[in-house]
Scaffold this active site. Structure first.
Site, PDB file in Angstrom:
ATOM      1  N   SER A  20       7.656  -0.534 -58.607  1.00  0.00           N
ATOM      2  CA  SER A  20       6.869   0.029 -59.684  1.00  0.00           C
ATOM      3  C   SER A  20       5.397   0.214 -59.332  1.00  0.00           C
ATOM      4  CB  SER A  20       7.041  -0.860 -60.915  1.00  0.00           C
ATOM      5  OG  SER A  20       6.673  -0.169 -62.059  1.00  0.00           O
ATOM      6  N   LYS A  76      11.659   2.044 -58.284  1.00  0.00           N
ATOM      7  CA  LYS A  76      11.510   2.160 -59.742  1.00  0.00           C
ATOM      8  C   LYS A  76      10.436   3.196 -60.044  1.00  0.00           C
ATOM      9  CE  LYS A  76      10.354  -0.144 -64.034  1.00  0.00           C
ATOM     10  NZ  LYS A  76       9.348   0.862 -64.407  1.00  0.00           N
ATOM     11  N   ASP A 125       1.133   9.284 -49.232  1.00  0.00           N
ATOM     12  CA  ASP A 125       1.119  10.734 -49.438  1.00  0.00           C
ATOM     13  C   ASP A 125      -0.238  11.351 -49.137  1.00  0.00           C
ATOM     14  OD1 ASP A 125       3.714  10.434 -50.167  1.00  0.00           O
ATOM     15  OD2 ASP A 125       3.517  11.268 -52.182  1.00  0.00           O
TER      16      ASP A 125
END
Length: 543
Positions: free
Chosen positions: A303, A328, A314
């Site tokens: 999470s 999650k 990224d």
């Protein structure tokens, strides 16, 4: 440090999601639905009311209507997703306190051993330390009521010892080498809970920060930790999120903002309602935008941990090292119900900056609860080659590296799980609290030895002896842990390091524990060799 003002969208996201617990939270009602949906809802509510009325009035035996309703709610939410859930009123306050960053209580770390509450350690500066409670004390009575030998549970201890600030609790304790019981009157106070559990310099330029969850105070703790390490010369950071189950999304966004360059996307989310569609960007000058970064993750990182790791990966800001994270990618919101219970309902999916959802599959044909076992059986913990990605879920980082959605964050550098030293026998010694019982007793008997020993001396010179291990084995047998010679021989060196690490936590602090245990943390050890690669990404990110 001058900071630019957040945009209205950037301000809204942490506010909306500061309470959106990434480990699985809950929302309440259905509003602004089309008329046809409202009619369906009315019919469903009437049917439920009708059935409960008949059961309550006509069923042959007496029933607890409230228990029936709560059971029905839990089963209903199981049909939605794995993270929408219901917390009964009796558990709601405790659940909230675990993420609030503080609670009202007496300030002890405790354990329950052989049906008795014992003090592992009074928390520094807390009420229990101030009145003289000591490690190893056994709590026999609370407010005059005997609690030893009554089947007391951890949950019972919370109920007995926590309470409003300023209230008092009377304890009767048994202390080793004291014939008489001791009575203490303790006034409860605010007790801080820390989520940044270790902050230390590995060498002259590498700093290490261990974050165990994302609570209300995590961002402030993290910022203070970075500032402390920068003053000591840190130019390279290891951010350890292994086993971190998540918490407040707002804390994750703010943490990432301190590492990413201005205007870098951190996370986005999309829900059924437009008000849940938001994007978060790095908007302020961060305290660690230039140094090299390595983030450690594993199958227990979930999470909010995945939000931070995904944002850094990224944006090509640093390296992710370890094993594939939990997976999650659902956002929940909490709502307080009228009886004090709490509902946590999934209201959106979140996406990493490249656009990928990292939520692993659930629903028909998917046994969500057995994902960990499936990974083990498929060999994923031992070989990256066993992990297959769907090409349709391929995305690219800012610098063009391939990343994949559909099930957690795959690290840039995979580190296999090392099981060559661990064994079930060692696990039982710790899970039964036998190791903790031994450590408390040993430290108590040898206080004089450790009082004048610095951590550096302890780290370099103290060794767990064979006689110490034999005493631990004996305590294990008293706690019904049968000695396993094969496991013992396999894990003896590993067990020595674990005992030394846990003992150092009692003698010194959490930093001491992690400095020792990280010597056998294969993910951490691999990270130390990868800062040249991390530096290249940091350079590209800041070109």
């Amino acid at each position: 440090m001058n900071q630019k003002k957040n945009t209205s969208a950037q301000i809204r996201l942490p506010i909306i999601l500061a309470l959106a617990i990434s480990a699985g939270i809950w929302i309440g009602a259905t509003f602004a639905e089309p008329k046809s949906d409202r009619n369906d809802l009315k019919a469903a509510l009437y049917k439920i009311q009708e059935i409960i009325t008949y059961i309550n009035r006509d069923y042959v035996d007496s029933v607890n209507t409230n228990e029936l309703v709560e059971h029905g709610i839990e089963k209903m939410l199981e049909k939605l997703d794995p993270h929408s859930a219901y917390i009964p009123a009796k558990d709601a306050q405790l659940a909230k306190s675990q993420l609030d960053g503080e609670f009202d209580g007496i300030g002890i770390e405790f354990g329950v051993l052989r049906d008795t509450i014992y003090v592992v350690a009074p928390l520094t500066g807390g009420p229990s330390e101030k009145v003289g409670l000591q490690s190893g004390d056994q709590i026999i009575k609370v407010d005059g009521e005997t609690v030893a030998g009554t089947g007391v549970t951890n949950r019972d201890v919370f109920d007995l010892l926590r309470g409003p600030k300023g209230s008092k609790v009377e304890l009767t304790v048994k202390r080793k080498n004291n014939r008489d019981l001791l009575d203490y009157s303790i006034t409860r106070d605010k007790i801080p809970q820390y989520s940044v559990n270790a902050t230390y310099m590995v060498n002259n330029d590498i700093g290490y920060i261990k974050v165990t969850r994302f609570a209300a105070t995590t961002y402030d703790e993290f910022k203070a930790a970075v500032e402390e390490l920068k003053e000591k010369g840190m130019s390279k950071l290891i951010l350890d999120l292994q086993g971190n189950p998540g918490g407040y999304m707002g804390a994750a966004i703010n943490m990432a903002d301190e590492i990413l360059g201005e205007n870098a996307m951190i996370v986005s989310q999309q829900g059924k309602l437009n008000r849940y569609n938001q994007k978060a960007f790095a908007v302020k000058p961060g305290i660690f935008e230039d140094g090299s970064v390595i983030v450690l993750i594993n199958e227990g990182s979930a999470s909010a941990s995945e939000i931070v790791a995904g944002a850094i990966q990224d944006n090509d800001r640093g390296l992710i090292v370890g094993r594939r994270s939990f997976g999650k990618g659902l956002v929940q919101m909490p709502i307080d119900l009228s009886d004090g219970a709490e509902l946590r309902l999934t209201i959106a999916r979140y996406y990493t900056p490249s656009g990928r959802s990292i939520q692993k599959p659930y629903g028909e044909g998917e046994d969500y609860s057995k994902d960990w076992i499936n990974r083990l059986e498929h060999g994923e913990f031992f070989s990256a080659d066993s992990i297959k990605f769907d090409d349709s879920l391929r995305y690219e980082t800012k610098g063009g590296r391939a990343v994949y959605g559909g099930g957690g964050i795959m690290p840039d550098y995979f580190v296999p799980w090392d099981t060559t030293m661990n064994s079930p026998y060692v696990g039982k010694l710790f899970s039964t609290d036998s190791a903790r019982e031994f450590i408390l007793g040993y430290v108590d008997k040898n206080k004089g030895k450790f009082d004048n020993m610095s951590f550096e001396e302890y780290y370099n010179n103290f060794e767990v002896s064979e006689s110490m291990l034999q005493e631990l084995i004996k305590i294990g047998e008293e706690n019904k842990v049968k000695f396993d010679e094969k496991d013992y021989k396999k894990s003896k060196d590993y067990l020595k390091i674990l005992v030394k690490a846990h003992m150092s936590r009692n003698i010194y602090d959490d930093n001491a524990f992690y400095k020792i245990v990280n010597d056998i943390n294969e993910v951490y050890q691999q990270a130390l060799n990868l800062f040249d690669e991390a530096a290249k990404l940091a350079f590209q990110d800041n070109r």
